[in-house]
Design a protein around this motif. Structure first.
Motif: not given
Length: 376
Positions: A123-126, A201-217
């Motif tokens: 299932q989706i659970n995010c 939630r009992g999770e070991k990972n966190v994702a950071l959503v970014s775009k630093s290659n195109a918007v570096p500052h």
């Protein structure tokens, strides 16, 4: 008996209808679990604005501040120019009460049709942890021709931002400028919220959503500070940094493989709507605007004036938002009971008993009653 004062904006369109079903469910669980909810109702929305020209009053903001939480039905009407209600009510509430987190879970529920097939048993659970007060949603900028000035001002709980941008062009052309800004304390607090949620939630990972290659500052700074916080304060968690375009590609192929996603304001808005579509639609998409003071809970589907009063609205998102509100004020058991009741209803329902949005024939109030009947 413990009492919670809840600020309530029924809003426009289907807002009052879906909220009424959430209220029925809340009345049942509050009685069962030994607490009470006192509704403090406010009229703000399109109807009030068209009648009076008023968006929000200072006295109302003062009264709201004494409440435990806020529940919003939906705000919006095509008779009002786009942006007026969003900026004058929704954003004004977020900024005034420093609701720096927009929390948007995405869960696939039993029997809810999905646009993609999930492997059996998965299932989706995010959940998207969206920064809610900075980035490119600060509303500062302007436009002009050739040589012009753009005044820049944004008042937040963290700071009062003032600047003037002098623009000089070698051609007489019109140009528009929109400024995005993020601050170290703004990044730190949303990172901590996301990490604490992952632990819960009992999770070991966190994702950071970014775009630093195109918007570096801006997004390079976001990457840097987020990595510092996780490494220093959450050594048991792994941080994955993923570009937003790559994330959208992966979500469309395998949405069940994700957990907590920390997003800057702009990307969080887009990714959470994508996930809502993948998890079954806006009818099951709840949201919370959360801060250290008054927090506001709402379905994200909007006011849908075209179906208002027809009974076609799906109240599940409003009911799930009510469960999020109870969890926020500390009534975890009652919140879990509501979530379980929604799942039990959807798992048991034959097609005619499903909301109209999902191809069934159950009205808004019918759906509320069927969820209510499964509260244990």
């Amino acid at each position: 008996m413990k009492q919670y004062n809840i600020a309530y904006l029924p809003g426009d369109g289907i807002g009052p209808e879906v909220s009424a079903e959430a209220h029925k469910v809340l009345a049942k669980v509050s009685s069962d679990y030994g607490f009470s909810l006192k509704w403090v109702e406010f009229p703000y929305g399109a109807t009030h604005y068209l009648k009076t020209g008023e968006l929000l009053s200072q006295s109302a903001l003062t009264e709201m501040a004494d409440c435990s939480a806020m529940m919003l039905g939906a705000v919006g009407d095509p008779k009002v120019k786009p942006g007026v209600l969003e900026q004058g009510i929704l954003l004004a509430l977020r900024f005034h009460f420093d609701q720096y987190i927009n929390l948007r879970p995405a869960v696939s529920f039993p029997n809810v049709p999905l646009p993609i097939a999930l492997p059996k048993g998965e299932q989706i659970n995010c959940v998207v942890v969206r920064e809610n007060t900075e980035d490119f949603y600060m509303g500062i900028g302007g436009r002009g021709r050739k040589n012009f000035q753009v005044p820049l001002h944004a008042k937040r709980a963290l700071y009062d931002f003032n600047a003037t941008l002098d623009v000089k062009l070698d051609q007489d052309i019109e140009m528009a400028i929109q400024l995005g800004a993020i601050s170290r304390p703004g990044i730190e607090r949303v990172t901590r919220f996301g990490c604490e949620l992952a632990k819960k939630r009992g999770e070991k990972n966190v994702a950071l959503v970014s775009k630093s290659n195109a918007v570096p500052h801006i997004y390079g700074f976001l990457d840097e500070v987020t990595k510092e916080v996780v490494a220093k304060e959450y050594p048991d968690l792994t941080l994955s940094v993923v570009n937003v375009d790559a994330l959208c590609y992966h979500l469309a192929r395998k949405p069940q493989g994700w957990g907590v996603m920390i997003c800057p304001n702009l990307f969080g808005d887009i990714v959470s709507d994508l996930l809502a579509g993948l998890a079954g639609g806006l009818g099951v998409a709840a949201a919370g605007n959360i801060g250290d003071g008054l927090s506001m809970f709402e379905p994200i589907h909007g006011s849908a004036p075209d179906i208002a009063g027809t009974g076609k609205a799906n109240p599940i998102a409003a009911i799930l938002s009510a469960a999020m509100m109870l969890q926020h004020v500390g009534e975890d058991k009652a919140a879990a009971v509501i979530e379980d009741a929604v799942k039990a209803y959807l798992a048991d329902a034959k097609l005619p008993q499903m909301p109209i949005e999902f191809g069934g024939s159950a009205s808004c109030s019918n759906v509320g009653d069927m969820v209510l009947a499964r509260i244990k």
